[in-house]
Design an enzyme around this catalytic site. Structure first.
Site: not given
Ligand code: 3PG
Length: 212
Positions: A40, A44, A68, A128
């Site tokens: 994934e 961002r 995202t 999710k």
């Molecule tokens: C995020 O949005 O960055 C993910 O959900 C990952 O979260 P994590 O860094 O707690 O694994």
């Protein structure tokens, strides 16, 4: 590939933030080598779509998609870049409608029982849970089991090397998402062997009620 096949490809979906495009391909190769093909790439950073494009072209064993997804245009942008799936942290009308116009398998994010039911009403039964730990984590997923057993989750956010096997042991968890398999310091140091060993350790855990 169908969404369920993707979500079952490995117990952990690395959640990846690419700051430097040159890291995209070696990072993907390191994760795939460790047994985590489903990647994934979060939308961002400015280079996120270019990272998807590079991985799609150069790492054939990767199942690369975007995370995202928060705007309608993200679907078409992701598809053009070669993404194979789309994940969203939420479930807005805009995103739901755009997902219906896109061929990409889509995993919306939920945080509450009402959001989970709304998702089900909209035809989504793979969700999710985000941010999973803040939503109640393992206790929340256990509480979902009796009233809505037909919904299956990929909890993401606060999932860690310490707790991911406990998430995977739940019958309503298909896989988990997490950034711990691609730590920013290892990526910055181009320490691909460390990332492969983190991935190998994560890939050794299987879902389906068994603790690794
Ligand atoms: C995020 O949005 O960055 C993910 O959900 C990952 O979260 P994590 O860094 O707690 O694994």
């Amino acid at each position: 590939m169908q969404l369920d096949d993707m979500l079952s490809a490995a117990p952990v979906v690395p959640v990846i933030v690419i700051e430097d495009l040159s890291n995209a391909v070696p990072l993907a190769q390191a994760l795939v080598a460790g047994g985590l093909p489903m990647l994934e790439i979060t939308l961002r950073t400015a280079v996120a779509l270019d990272a998807v494009r590079a991985i799609a072209a150069e790492v054939p064993d990767a199942i690369v998609g975007v995370g995202t997804v928060t705007r309608a245009e993200h679907f078409a942008e992701a598809e053009r870049a070669g993404a194979q799936f789309a994940f969203s942290p939420g479930l807005t009308r805009t995103v739901i409608d755009a997902s219906r116009d896109s061929p990409l398998p889509f995993l919306p994010g939920v945080f509450t029982p009402s959001e989970a039911l709304t998702a089900r009403d909209e035809g989504f039964d793979r969700l999710k849970l985000f941010p999973a730990q803040q939503a109640g984590g393992i206790g929340m997923l256990k509480a979902f089991l009796s009233p809505i057993p037909e919904l299956k989750f990929c909890p993401t956010g606060g999932v860690s090397p310490e707790n991911f096997r406990d998430f995977l042991a739940l019958p309503n968890v298909i896989c988990v998402g997490g950034s711990w398999v691609a730590p920013a310091d290892a990526v910055k140091a181009e320490d691909w062997s460390r990332i492969t060993s983190l991935a190998t350790e994560a890939a050794a855990a299987r879902s389906g009620g068994q603790k690794a």
